[in-house]
Design a protein around this motif. Structure first.
Motif, PDB file in Angstrom:
ATOM      1  N   TYR A 243       0.842  -1.202   0.000  1.00 51.28           N
ATOM      2  CA  TYR A 243       0.000   0.000   0.000  1.00 51.28           C
ATOM      3  C   TYR A 243       0.869   1.240   0.000  1.00 51.28           C
ATOM      4  O   TYR A 243       2.051   1.184   0.328  1.00 51.28           O
TER       5      TYR A 243
ATOM      6  N   ARG B 235       0.656   5.447   1.130  1.00 49.32           N
ATOM      7  CA  ARG B 235      -0.127   6.337   1.979  1.00 49.32           C
ATOM      8  C   ARG B 235      -0.556   7.596   1.219  1.00 49.32           C
ATOM      9  O   ARG B 235       0.275   8.265   0.615  1.00 49.32           O
TER      10      ARG B 235
ATOM     11  N   VAL C 246      -7.329   8.159  -2.251  1.00 54.10           N
ATOM     12  CA  VAL C 246      -7.628   6.866  -1.626  1.00 54.10           C
ATOM     13  C   VAL C 246      -8.466   6.015  -2.579  1.00 54.10           C
ATOM     14  O   VAL C 246      -9.434   6.508  -3.167  1.00 54.10           O
TER      15      VAL C 246
ATOM     16  N   THR D 165      -3.969   4.102   0.278  1.00 57.34           N
ATOM     17  CA  THR D 165      -4.818   3.987   1.472  1.00 57.34           C
ATOM     18  C   THR D 165      -4.808   5.292   2.263  1.00 57.34           C
ATOM     19  O   THR D 165      -3.903   6.118   2.109  1.00 57.34           O
TER      20      THR D 165
ATOM     21  N   LYS E 241      -4.602   5.281   8.301  1.00 57.84           N
ATOM     22  CA  LYS E 241      -4.528   3.819   8.478  1.00 57.84           C
ATOM     23  C   LYS E 241      -3.411   3.409   9.439  1.00 57.84           C
ATOM     24  O   LYS E 241      -2.333   3.956   9.387  1.00 57.84           O
TER      25      LYS E 241
END
Lengths: 149, 219
Positions: free
Chosen positions: A36, A38, A122, A145, A149
């Motif tokens: 993932y 950010r 996102v 994401t 998170k």
């Protein structure tokens, strides 16, 4: 004659087998999961991506670089605490020994994306290419994401 | 005969009651949040809270952020910069989790502030946009290098712009990293430095210890 041929074949196998094994392609045996990246506020042009790499092959490999069309520069870094001061050290290579798991995770090793070409939203996915020391590369589709998170 | 049977029954009732009591006590212990003692805390609590000398920073909405801004409520102070790719967003996300946990527990909420150590690139507005991205209640504060240093020195926060060999700040332009302390400073409602969280990786623990520190301070 037959004996000679048989021993030649045996010799060939002995010499060739390790080479065949060594010639496995890193991009085919290094498995990537939990990737993932950010999301950051629109004005923010730097972020980091995290993922897990497992070398399922029969020989050691090395990650030597990463690139992505989503950023002008991609660097491999490690955050370390030196007497409480957090500093980032660029890693020229990441060793991926046989059977070992390597984690890029918050506050540790990370794939730094510098100069994002567009803000990341996102839910969107960006390609990141991992480049190994045998010249092979692997495309990882990395979901963006939430920062929280 | 009748009497013995009654006695046996009473013994059984007694055993069951004792077991129920134990189970009850065990459940109570499991369900009651454990309040850590100062000794077993990860946070360092100052034996004598230290009053901060005057400082003046500015927030994204144009308001001042000074000693007065710390009065009347607890404040978590973290130092970083918006171009920080790993540790700052990680810590901001953790502070957001701490905040949400405290909110769920109906605790009085602390003020959470990111102070920029990179005033060259972080304008007050940009900084506010950054912190709001993690939680709309968070505050971003920055100011002149002199005022930032005034505060960091009082709190023992170290930071340094990373200038690779053969380069200068000028040739780096806008492309540089900043090393900085990963500590979270806890300021009490009297605007005093009260505690330091040097390990900022566990939101559950930070929330728990903050509540304990707060209760200790008011007792």
């Amino acid at each position: 004659m037959r004996k000679i041929l048989a021993s030649l074949l045996g010799l060939f196998l002995i010499i060739a087998m390790p080479n065949v094994l060594a010639d496995e392609v890193a991009s085919q045996v290094v498995k990537v999961s939990n990737a993932y990246v950010r999301a950051m506020p629109p004005s923010q042009r730097t972020t980091a991506s995290y993922m897990t790499l497992v070398n399922q092959g029969k020989s050691d490999h090395q990650l030597i670089a990463a690139i992505s069309p989503a950023a002008l520069q991609v660097q491999l870094h490690k955050t370390v605490s030196q007497n409480g001061v957090m500093t980032m050290i660029q890693q020229p290579t990441i060793d991926l020994p046989v059977g070992q798991t390597f984690n890029f995770s918050p506050g540790g090793y990370h794939i730094m994306l510098i100069g994002l070409t567009a803000p990341l939203t996102v839910g969107e996915k960006i390609p990141v290419y991992l480049i190994f020391n045998d010249g092979s590369h692997e495309q990882v589709t990395v979901p963006v994401t939430a920062a929280t998170k | 005969m009748q009497g013995t049977r009654t006695n046996v029954r009473w013994v059984w009732i007694g055993i069951l009651a004792a077991m129920a009591l134990f189970v009850g006590l065990w459940l109570h212990k499991q369900l009651t949040p454990h309040t850590p003692d100062i000794e077993e805390m990860q946070a360092t609590v100052l034996t004598q809270p230290r009053l901060l000398k005057p400082f003046v920073l500015i927030q994204g909405n144009g308001k001042l952020f000074n000693n007065q801004s710390l009065m009347g409520h607890w404040t978590f102070l973290f130092f970083g910069y918006t171009h920080c790719p790993d540790i700052c967003p990680t810590t901001m996300a953790i502070l957001n989790q701490v905040y949400n946990k405290l909110e769920q527990q109906k605790q009085s909420l602390p003020q959470i502030v990111l102070v920029s150590v990179d005033p060259n690139r972080d304008t007050p507005r940009k900084l506010q946009e950054y912190v709001s991205y993690f939680n709309p209640a968070f505050i971003g504060a920055t100011g002149s290098r002199k005022e930032i240093d005034n505060l960091t020195q009082q709190l023992g926060i170290a930071y340094q712009i990373v200038i690779p060999k053969g380069k200068t700040l000028k040739t780096l332009g806008d492309n540089y990293l900043v090393d900085h302390s990963g500590a979270i400073i806890l300021i009490d409602p009297q605007a005093q430095m009260h505690a330091i969280f040097t390990d900022s990786s566990d939101p559950e623990r930070i929330a728990q210890e903050f509540v304990a520190i707060k209760e200790l301070a008011s007792s």
